[in-house]
Design a protein around this motif. Structure first.
Motif, PDB file in Angstrom:
ATOM      1  N   VAL A 318       0.845  -1.196   0.000  1.00 41.63           N
ATOM      2  CA  VAL A 318       0.000   0.000   0.000  1.00 41.63           C
ATOM      3  C   VAL A 318       0.883   1.249   0.000  1.00 41.63           C
ATOM      4  CG1 VAL A 318      -2.112  -0.958   0.965  1.00 41.63           C
ATOM      5  CG2 VAL A 318      -0.268  -0.334   2.512  1.00 41.63           C
ATOM      6  N   SER A 319       1.880   1.257  -0.882  1.00 42.28           N
ATOM      7  CA  SER A 319       2.836   2.361  -0.937  1.00 42.28           C
ATOM      8  C   SER A 319       2.983   2.904  -2.353  1.00 42.28           C
ATOM      9  CB  SER A 319       4.208   1.903  -0.429  1.00 42.28           C
ATOM     10  OG  SER A 319       5.209   2.831  -0.787  1.00 42.28           O
ATOM     11  N   ILE A 320       2.734   4.191  -2.519  1.00 47.58           N
ATOM     12  CA  ILE A 320       2.983   4.868  -3.794  1.00 47.58           C
ATOM     13  C   ILE A 320       4.465   4.783  -4.139  1.00 47.58           C
ATOM     14  CG2 ILE A 320       3.014   7.126  -4.913  1.00 47.58           C
ATOM     15  CD1 ILE A 320       0.557   7.834  -3.130  1.00 47.58           C
ATOM     16  N   HIS A 321       5.320   5.032  -3.158  1.00 48.13           N
ATOM     17  CA  HIS A 321       6.752   5.100  -3.389  1.00 48.13           C
ATOM     18  C   HIS A 321       7.305   3.749  -3.842  1.00 48.13           C
ATOM     19  CE1 HIS A 321       5.479   8.194  -0.573  1.00 48.13           C
ATOM     20  NE2 HIS A 321       6.487   8.930  -0.976  1.00 48.13           N
ATOM     21  N   HIS A 322       6.838   2.671  -3.208  1.00 47.66           N
ATOM     22  CA  HIS A 322       7.314   1.342  -3.593  1.00 47.66           C
ATOM     23  C   HIS A 322       6.792   0.957  -4.974  1.00 47.66           C
ATOM     24  CE1 HIS A 322       9.265  -2.424  -2.485  1.00 47.66           C
ATOM     25  NE2 HIS A 322       8.219  -3.074  -2.992  1.00 47.66           N
ATOM     26  N   ALA A 323       5.568   1.343  -5.288  1.00 44.85           N
ATOM     27  CA  ALA A 323       5.009   1.046  -6.609  1.00 44.85           C
ATOM     28  C   ALA A 323       5.845   1.681  -7.713  1.00 44.85           C
ATOM     29  CB  ALA A 323       3.558   1.530  -6.684  1.00 44.85           C
ATOM     30  N   GLY A 327       8.253  -0.326 -10.609  1.00 45.00           N
ATOM     31  CA  GLY A 327       8.088  -0.107 -12.036  1.00 45.00           C
ATOM     32  C   GLY A 327       9.350   0.376 -12.711  1.00 45.00           C
ATOM     33  N   LEU A 328      10.092   1.236 -12.042  1.00 46.80           N
ATOM     34  CA  LEU A 328      11.313   1.797 -12.636  1.00 46.80           C
ATOM     35  C   LEU A 328      12.516   0.873 -12.505  1.00 46.80           C
ATOM     36  CD1 LEU A 328      11.346   5.612 -11.826  1.00 46.80           C
ATOM     37  CD2 LEU A 328      11.934   4.568 -14.019  1.00 46.80           C
ATOM     38  N   VAL A 329      12.720   0.325 -11.321  1.00 46.31           N
ATOM     39  CA  VAL A 329      13.941  -0.438 -11.053  1.00 46.31           C
ATOM     40  C   VAL A 329      13.817  -1.875 -11.539  1.00 46.31           C
ATOM     41  CG1 VAL A 329      15.491  -1.296  -9.245  1.00 46.31           C
ATOM     42  CG2 VAL A 329      14.535   1.019  -9.090  1.00 46.31           C
ATOM     43  N   ARG A 330      12.706  -2.537 -11.220  1.00 47.14           N
ATOM     44  CA  ARG A 330      12.576  -3.964 -11.534  1.00 47.14           C
ATOM     45  C   ARG A 330      11.726  -4.259 -12.751  1.00 47.14           C
ATOM     46  NH1 ARG A 330      12.528  -7.685  -6.052  1.00 47.14           N
ATOM     47  NH2 ARG A 330      14.400  -6.784  -5.093  1.00 47.14           N
ATOM     48  N   GLN A 331      10.889  -3.302 -13.151  1.00 46.75           N
ATOM     49  CA  GLN A 331      10.002  -3.498 -14.293  1.00 46.75           C
ATOM     50  C   GLN A 331       9.086  -4.711 -14.127  1.00 46.75           C
ATOM     51  OE1 GLN A 331       9.667  -1.813 -17.680  1.00 46.75           O
ATOM     52  NE2 GLN A 331      10.208  -0.225 -16.192  1.00 46.75           N
ATOM     53  N   ARG A 332       8.768  -5.023 -12.909  1.00 50.88           N
ATOM     54  CA  ARG A 332       7.824  -6.098 -12.624  1.00 50.88           C
ATOM     55  C   ARG A 332       7.285  -5.894 -11.212  1.00 50.88           C
ATOM     56  NH1 ARG A 332      12.912  -8.478 -12.084  1.00 50.88           N
ATOM     57  NH2 ARG A 332      13.313  -9.429 -10.046  1.00 50.88           N
ATOM     58  N   ALA A 333       6.157  -6.564 -10.923  1.00 48.07           N
ATOM     59  CA  ALA A 333       5.531  -6.402  -9.607  1.00 48.07           C
ATOM     60  C   ALA A 333       4.799  -7.677  -9.246  1.00 48.07           C
ATOM     61  CB  ALA A 333       4.581  -5.203  -9.619  1.00 48.07           C
ATOM     62  N   GLY A 334       5.571  -8.739  -9.050  1.00 48.03           N
ATOM     63  CA  GLY A 334       4.999 -10.007  -8.619  1.00 48.03           C
ATOM     64  C   GLY A 334       4.997 -10.125  -7.109  1.00 48.03           C
ATOM     65  N   VAL A 335       4.653 -11.283  -6.617  1.00 48.37           N
ATOM     66  CA  VAL A 335       4.571 -11.487  -5.172  1.00 48.37           C
ATOM     67  C   VAL A 335       5.900 -11.187  -4.491  1.00 48.37           C
ATOM     68  CG1 VAL A 335       4.221 -13.228  -3.377  1.00 48.37           C
ATOM     69  CG2 VAL A 335       2.663 -13.129  -5.335  1.00 48.37           C
ATOM     70  N   ALA A 347      18.532  -0.529  -3.892  1.00 47.25           N
ATOM     71  CA  ALA A 347      18.141   0.177  -5.107  1.00 47.25           C
ATOM     72  C   ALA A 347      16.690   0.635  -5.040  1.00 47.25           C
ATOM     73  CB  ALA A 347      18.358  -0.717  -6.324  1.00 47.25           C
ATOM     74  N   LEU A 348      15.813  -0.220  -4.504  1.00 43.41           N
ATOM     75  CA  LEU A 348      14.409   0.170  -4.365  1.00 43.41           C
ATOM     76  C   LEU A 348      14.242   1.252  -3.303  1.00 43.41           C
ATOM     77  CD1 LEU A 348      12.643  -3.322  -4.576  1.00 43.41           C
ATOM     78  CD2 LEU A 348      12.736  -1.554  -6.343  1.00 43.41           C
ATOM     79  N   ALA A 349      14.980   1.120  -2.200  1.00 44.89           N
ATOM     80  CA  ALA A 349      14.894   2.131  -1.145  1.00 44.89           C
ATOM     81  C   ALA A 349      15.353   3.495  -1.647  1.00 44.89           C
ATOM     82  CB  ALA A 349      15.724   1.697   0.062  1.00 44.89           C
ATOM     83  N   ALA A 350      16.420   3.510  -2.442  1.00 49.38           N
ATOM     84  CA  ALA A 350      16.922   4.776  -2.972  1.00 49.38           C
ATOM     85  C   ALA A 350      15.912   5.417  -3.916  1.00 49.38           C
ATOM     86  CB  ALA A 350      18.244   4.533  -3.696  1.00 49.38           C
ATOM     87  N   MET A 351      15.243   4.594  -4.706  1.00 43.29           N
ATOM     88  CA  MET A 351      14.248   5.127  -5.637  1.00 43.29           C
ATOM     89  C   MET A 351      13.020   5.627  -4.884  1.00 43.29           C
ATOM     90  SD  MET A 351      13.865   5.722  -8.876  1.00 43.29           S
ATOM     91  CE  MET A 351      12.863   7.196  -8.654  1.00 43.29           C
ATOM     92  N   ARG A 352      12.609   4.889  -3.850  1.00 47.01           N
ATOM     93  CA  ARG A 352      11.464   5.346  -3.050  1.00 47.01           C
ATOM     94  C   ARG A 352      11.702   6.745  -2.490  1.00 47.01           C
ATOM     95  NH1 ARG A 352      11.393  -0.130  -0.743  1.00 47.01           N
ATOM     96  NH2 ARG A 352      12.380   0.708   1.141  1.00 47.01           N
ATOM     97  N   ALA A 353      12.937   7.028  -2.105  1.00 46.80           N
ATOM     98  CA  ALA A 353      13.266   8.321  -1.511  1.00 46.80           C
ATOM     99  C   ALA A 353      13.158   9.470  -2.504  1.00 46.80           C
ATOM    100  CB  ALA A 353      14.674   8.276  -0.909  1.00 46.80           C
ATOM    101  N   ARG A 354      13.119   9.160  -3.793  1.00 44.23           N
ATOM    102  CA  ARG A 354      13.048  10.200  -4.829  1.00 44.23           C
ATOM    103  C   ARG A 354      11.627  10.376  -5.374  1.00 44.23           C
ATOM    104  NH1 ARG A 354      17.716   7.304  -6.511  1.00 44.23           N
ATOM    105  NH2 ARG A 354      16.923   6.761  -8.594  1.00 44.23           N
ATOM    106  N   VAL A 355      10.647   9.831  -4.660  1.00 44.98           N
ATOM    107  CA  VAL A 355       9.252   9.891  -5.101  1.00 44.98           C
ATOM    108  C   VAL A 355       8.476  10.854  -4.203  1.00 44.98           C
ATOM    109  CG1 VAL A 355       7.115   8.570  -5.414  1.00 44.98           C
ATOM    110  CG2 VAL A 355       9.330   7.542  -6.008  1.00 44.98           C
ATOM    111  N   GLU A 356       7.664  11.690  -4.840  1.00 44.49           N
ATOM    112  CA  GLU A 356       6.794  12.632  -4.134  1.00 44.49           C
ATOM    113  C   GLU A 356       5.351  12.370  -4.577  1.00 44.49           C
ATOM    114  OE1 GLU A 356       5.838  17.450  -4.017  1.00 44.49           O
ATOM    115  OE2 GLU A 356       7.543  16.679  -5.166  1.00 44.49           O
TER     116      GLU A 356
END
Length: 441
Positions: A318-323, A327-335, A347-356
């Motif tokens: 339930v996170s906009i930042h993780h979504a 999409g950007l880092v892994r290009q997939r969203a499975g379980v 890498a995902l944590a760093a990208m989450r920090a750049r999302v507003e």
């Protein structure tokens, strides 16, 4: 002429409904919903949450007549429904009625299957009860949305008890008056809060929705009664938990207007409002390291649900930042992308920090606009209004079966795929559910 109380109208609708008189395009959704539900449940059969629920309830179970999905054991129907409901909803991978954000099948299907197994009822009876139960909970949800949810009530738990009660009443064979009492009794057993959404508190209220709905129907069968206006009355459920209810949305045009047609299925194990964010992020030109900032715009529900810190797998679903990061880092969203190792991926944590995240009241529910600013100053804007699985872009039967097989592999049940698909496809013509339940167990 004045309208009857909501419970009375819905009770009559459920008791008088007949499978053959329901339009085929409506009936089609029952087996799709059931397939999707058992797919989600079997995929998490090894989860400590599911195993923990089973361990807590097993010592107190009554006669073991109802299968617990994927566990090789049976419990009494109320306990089995509790555990199976939790499993079906655990990963937020289950169906969604976007107008209310209800996950319709999770509280209803386990009750229908448990009762049918205990009482030797037909596959067609299961599908009929499931369809009617989902319709009832979505109708009641429409009458209180969005204020009910905005107050912090977890609407799948709070309305799921009504769907479970309706399904159980149909299978038990209650008449219209007894079914109305079952719905009124369910109103006194409704609970669930959004504050517990990312953790086990949500699981408890979901399991209770299934178990308490079945209990309500059994109490009605035993002669218990409830106020006719327990749902919409001055001191009833709807006003106690929200605003003045929309009674017409709850009980008008029953049998002519079906909310079951608006139920959708998820390709990603995350809240439905994050699917557009995921797919928009997948369309952004990479690499992710070149993206300095991503602005996500969406409606109030998206912001309320998803503008949060991510510490756990539950948070990530339930996170906009993780979504965006997925999409950007892994290009997939499975379980696997919503489990703890992904949460802790640098890498995902760093990208989450750049999302507003920012509110855009002009965007419809379920849509998202992403504006990516790259380190070289260039920008890209992507708008997704109808992501895969939405009402306007539904998942096909083939896609749902592929999802089932993927989840069976995750849960350790891949060899059952062909037989389970065949059993689900043939359920309407089955004299009982024994073959299906053997595969589910």
């Amino acid at each position: 002429m004045s309208q009857p109380p909501v419970a009375v109208a819905l009770g009559r609708f459920v008791a008088e409904a007949a499978w053959d008189r329901i339009p085929s395009e409506i009936r089609r959704e029952a087996p799709r919903a059931l397939l999707n539900h058992v797919s989600c449940a079997l995929g998490v059969a090894q989860s400590p949450v599911v195993r923990g629920a089973l361990a807590a309830l097993r010592p107190f179970s009554g006669p073991a007549t109802a299968t617990v999905f994927g566990q090789g054991v049976k419990l009494d129907p109320m306990s089995a429904a509790f555990v199976n409901c939790i499993a079906g909803n655990l990963l937020d991978y289950d169906d969604t009625h976007l107008a209310t954000v209800i996950h319709p099948a999770a509280p209803v299907a386990p009750v229908a299957l448990a009762l049918a197994e205990q009482r030797g009822l037909s596959g067609r009876a299961v599908l009929e009860a499931l369809l009617l139960g989902m319709e009832v909970e979505c109708r009641i949800g429409l009458g209180v949305a969005p204020g009910h949810y905005d107050r912090g009530w977890h609407i799948t738990s709070t309305t799921g008890v009504f769907g479970a009660a309706a399904a159980a009443a149909k299978l038990i064979g209650l008449d219209a008056a007894r079914t109305a009492h079952a719905l009124g009794l369910a109103a006194s057993q409704s609970s669930g809060i959004i504050e517990n959404l990312p953790n086990a508190g949500k699981n408890a209220s979901m399991g209770n929705a299934a178990r308490n709905g079945l209990l309500a129907a059994l109490l009605a069968e035993a002669g218990w009664e409830a106020a006719p206006t327990a749902i919409e009355g001055r001191n009833g459920w709807a006003r106690a938990m929200g605003d003045v209810p929309d009674v017409a949305a709850m009980a008008a045009d029953l049998g002519a207007r079906w909310e079951a047609l608006r139920i959708t299925y998820k390709p990603y194990p995350a809240g439905i409002v994050f699917h557009a964010v995921i797919e928009a992020a997948m369309q952004l030109a990479g690499p992710a390291e070149a993206v300095a900032h991503v602005l996500v715009e969406g409606d109030a529900l998206l912001l309320e649900r998803g503008d949060r810190l991510v510490r756990t797998g539950g948070d990530s679903r339930v996170s906009i930042h993780h979504a965006v990061a997925l999409g950007l880092v892994r290009q997939r969203a499975g379980v696997a992308e919503f489990e703890q190792p992904a949460v802790e991926d640098p890498a995902l944590a760093a990208m989450r920090a750049r999302v507003e995240a920012r509110l855009n009241a002009g965007l419809p529910r379920g849509a998202a606009r992403l504006t990516a600013t790259r380190r070289d100053g260039t920008r890209q804007v992507v708008l997704v209004e109808h992501p895969t699985g939405s009402e306007a872009n539904p998942m096909s039967d083939a896609a749902l079966e592929a999802k089932l097989r993927d989840n069976l592999a995750i849960g350790g049940f891949a060899p059952r795929g062909d037989a389970l698909v065949a059993a689900l496809r043939g359920l309407e013509g089955s004299a009982n559910t024994a073959g299906l339940m053997a595969l589910l167990g």
